[in-house]
Design a protein around this motif. Structure first.
Motif, PDB file in Angstrom:
ATOM      1  N   GLY A 208     -66.936  85.862  20.785  1.00 60.24           N
ATOM      2  CA  GLY A 208     -65.611  85.985  21.376  1.00 60.24           C
ATOM      3  C   GLY A 208     -64.448  85.567  20.503  1.00 60.24           C
ATOM      4  O   GLY A 208     -63.321  85.438  21.003  1.00 60.24           O
ATOM      5  N   SER A 209     -64.681  85.346  19.202  1.00 63.67           N
ATOM      6  CA  SER A 209     -63.576  84.946  18.338  1.00 63.67           C
ATOM      7  C   SER A 209     -63.895  85.276  16.887  1.00 63.67           C
ATOM      8  O   SER A 209     -65.022  85.643  16.545  1.00 63.67           O
ATOM      9  CB  SER A 209     -63.282  83.443  18.474  1.00 63.67           C
ATOM     10  OG  SER A 209     -64.399  82.671  18.086  1.00 63.67           O
TER      11      SER A 209
ATOM     12  N   SER B  71     -61.027  87.152  20.286  1.00 57.99           N
ATOM     13  CA  SER B  71     -61.079  88.612  20.251  1.00 57.99           C
ATOM     14  C   SER B  71     -62.490  89.067  20.535  1.00 57.99           C
ATOM     15  O   SER B  71     -63.460  88.417  20.126  1.00 57.99           O
ATOM     16  CB  SER B  71     -60.636  89.147  18.884  1.00 57.99           C
ATOM     17  OG  SER B  71     -60.839  90.556  18.791  1.00 57.99           O
ATOM     18  N   GLY B  72     -62.606  90.179  21.234  1.00 53.53           N
ATOM     19  CA  GLY B  72     -63.893  90.829  21.300  1.00 53.53           C
ATOM     20  C   GLY B  72     -64.254  91.394  19.936  1.00 53.53           C
ATOM     21  O   GLY B  72     -63.461  91.317  18.990  1.00 53.53           O
TER      22      GLY B  72
ATOM     23  N   GLY C  84     -63.207  99.873  11.749  1.00 52.17           N
ATOM     24  CA  GLY C  84     -62.040 100.041  10.896  1.00 52.17           C
ATOM     25  C   GLY C  84     -61.149  98.823  10.825  1.00 52.17           C
ATOM     26  O   GLY C  84     -60.343  98.685   9.896  1.00 52.17           O
ATOM     27  N   LEU C  85     -61.291  97.917  11.800  1.00 57.37           N
ATOM     28  CA  LEU C  85     -60.500  96.688  11.818  1.00 57.37           C
ATOM     29  C   LEU C  85     -61.267  95.490  11.260  1.00 57.37           C
ATOM     30  O   LEU C  85     -60.740  94.381  11.238  1.00 57.37           O
ATOM     31  CB  LEU C  85     -60.044  96.380  13.248  1.00 57.37           C
ATOM     32  CG  LEU C  85     -59.142  97.420  13.907  1.00 57.37           C
ATOM     33  CD1 LEU C  85     -58.828  97.021  15.343  1.00 57.37           C
ATOM     34  CD2 LEU C  85     -57.859  97.603  13.108  1.00 57.37           C
TER      35      LEU C  85
ATOM     36  N   ALA D 102     -66.431  87.392  12.041  1.00 57.57           N
ATOM     37  CA  ALA D 102     -66.660  87.120  13.457  1.00 57.57           C
ATOM     38  C   ALA D 102     -67.451  85.841  13.641  1.00 57.57           C
ATOM     39  O   ALA D 102     -68.293  85.478  12.813  1.00 57.57           O
ATOM     40  CB  ALA D 102     -67.424  88.280  14.089  1.00 57.57           C
ATOM     41  N   MET D 103     -67.153  85.135  14.713  1.00 57.62           N
ATOM     42  CA  MET D 103     -68.018  84.058  15.149  1.00 57.62           C
ATOM     43  C   MET D 103     -69.168  84.710  15.923  1.00 57.62           C
ATOM     44  O   MET D 103     -68.965  85.259  17.014  1.00 57.62           O
ATOM     45  CB  MET D 103     -67.253  83.087  16.054  1.00 57.62           C
ATOM     46  CG  MET D 103     -66.182  82.273  15.341  1.00 57.62           C
ATOM     47  SD  MET D 103     -66.853  81.142  14.100  1.00 57.62           S
ATOM     48  CE  MET D 103     -66.795  82.175  12.635  1.00 57.62           C
ATOM     49  N   ALA D 104     -70.345  84.666  15.327  1.00 59.80           N
ATOM     50  CA  ALA D 104     -71.493  85.354  15.911  1.00 59.80           C
ATOM     51  C   ALA D 104     -72.760  84.572  15.609  1.00 59.80           C
ATOM     52  O   ALA D 104     -72.814  83.790  14.661  1.00 59.80           O
ATOM     53  CB  ALA D 104     -71.610  86.771  15.350  1.00 59.80           C
TER      54      ALA D 104
END
Length: 370
Positions: free
Chosen positions: A179-180, A226-227, A232-233, A271-273
């Motif tokens: 989520g971030s 952020s999801g 592309g982003l 990403a936080m994953a």
């Protein structure tokens, strides 16, 4: 002939594994995409049983000499008003009176490389493009160098592991977005901070600022909710633009931090994953650290998992000499409960750190001499 092991990834896990394999009579080779040990990155924690790995590896005294030495932290509101301060702990490292240490990632990477380069073959500036396994070994294809055969292959190549993709399939099947996103970059110490951290939490954004290198530089960690972004982003340029735009909206020092992010040569964002897999090994290939069980920086335990995993994997390979299937199974059996507890730290308290009790339990939840 000694067992040959290709290790993809020259960060922390790969060189430490190479050290222990070399000491146990294996022949490790480390391939690293970068042209030299990578600079930059945030300060990382080494906690609990991972300190024992560092000591056994011969790196602990040097790491203690390079550890961060914070006096405390201030927590600010979006306008820059102090709402909390502590001289007992910081969000990045926990209690300041702990035996655990916090070290800049680039310092730890450099230490691990310098400690192993005399005994380990390093292939800088190259990367894997293919793995072809048969009953006697694995042919590894490289982007630049010639193909070579190895007895075993270890993926220690991070969240976006090439080895994992080649051996297990696309990342999407194993990556779980939390989520971030987190960005880390360096800049000059324009705040004149001296061993004191500043933290700010705004609407969907937040950052921590830490002085490093005898308070001559700042290391900034900026996060935003952020999801999972569209492909592309997620390019390096697109992520930098996103971070610059979001920082510019922060009231306190946002403009200067946005400019620092725009120009920083060591800019990083991802990403936080977490990586969650039913198994970390397939045939003659296994995964180590973030490649197999990334807990995300939100846990504060990625480096410790990498260090402990490297030691345990080498230990299992030696104990079950030649039988990689049994060794890999035992490695997973010993590590998985430790991994599960440490991954849980990232989700225990969304938006804040896990409890001291949970961290204390997780960081020591494995025996090195099983």
């Amino acid at each position: 002939m000694n067992t040959t092991v290709l290790i993809s990834g020259g960060g922390i896990a790969g060189p430490v594994l190479a050290h222990w394999l070399s000491r146990r009579g294996f022949e490790p080779t480390v391939v690293e995409r970068a042209s030299a040990p990578r600079p930059g990155g945030q300060a990382v924690d080494v906690r609990g049983v991972a300190l024992d790995v560092m000591e056994r590896t011969g790196l602990l005294d040097r790491a203690r000499g390079l550890r961060t030495r914070m006096r405390g932290m201030s927590v600010l509101d979006p306008q820059g008003n102090e709402v909390h301060r502590s001289t007992e702990s910081t969000f990045s490292s926990g209690r300041l009176d702990s035996d655990d240490i916090e070290v800049l990632r680039e310092d730890l990477v450099r230490m691990a490389y310098e400690h192993t380069r005399a005994d380990v073959e390093y292939l800088f500036g190259d990367s894997l493009t293919g793995l072809d396994e048969d009953e006697t070994g694995v042919r590894a294809d490289f982007a630049h160098g010639p193909s070579r055969r190895f007895d075993l292959v270890v993926g220690a190549d991070g969240l976006h592991s090439t080895v994992r993709r080649l051996a297990f399939g696309p990342e999407e099947g194993f990556s779980h977005h939390l989520g971030s996103y987190l960005s880390v970059f360096g800049t000059e110490n324009f705040l004149a901070l001296e061993d004191w951290q500043m933290w700010l939490q705004g609407d969907g954004v937040g950052f921590g600022i830490m002085p490093v290198r005898d308070s001559t530089e700042l290391r900034v960690a900026f996060g935003f909710e952020s999801g999972s972004l569209a492909p592309g982003l997620r390019t390096a340029d697109a992520l930098r633009r996103t971070v610059v735009e979001k920082l510019a909206t922060v009231g306190w020092e946002g403009a200067r931090l946005a400019e620092a992010a725009r120009t920083a040569p060591d800019f990083y964002c991802d990403a936080m994953a977490q990586i969650r897999m039913d198994r970390w090994s397939r045939g003659r290939v296994t995964l180590l650290g973030d490649a197999g069980y990334c807990p995300s920086p939100l846990s504060g335990q990625g480096t410790s998992l990498a260090l402990v995993g490297a030691y345990v994997l080498a230990d299992c390979l030696e104990r079950h000499g030649g039988d990689h299937g049994t060794a890999f199974a035992r490695y997973e059996e010993r590590m998985r409960p430790f991994v599960d507890l440490n991954q849980a730290l990232a989700t225990e308290n969304p938006g804040g750190p896990a409890s001291e009790e949970s961290v204390a339990r997780a960081k020591n939840a494995i025996a090195l001499d099983a």
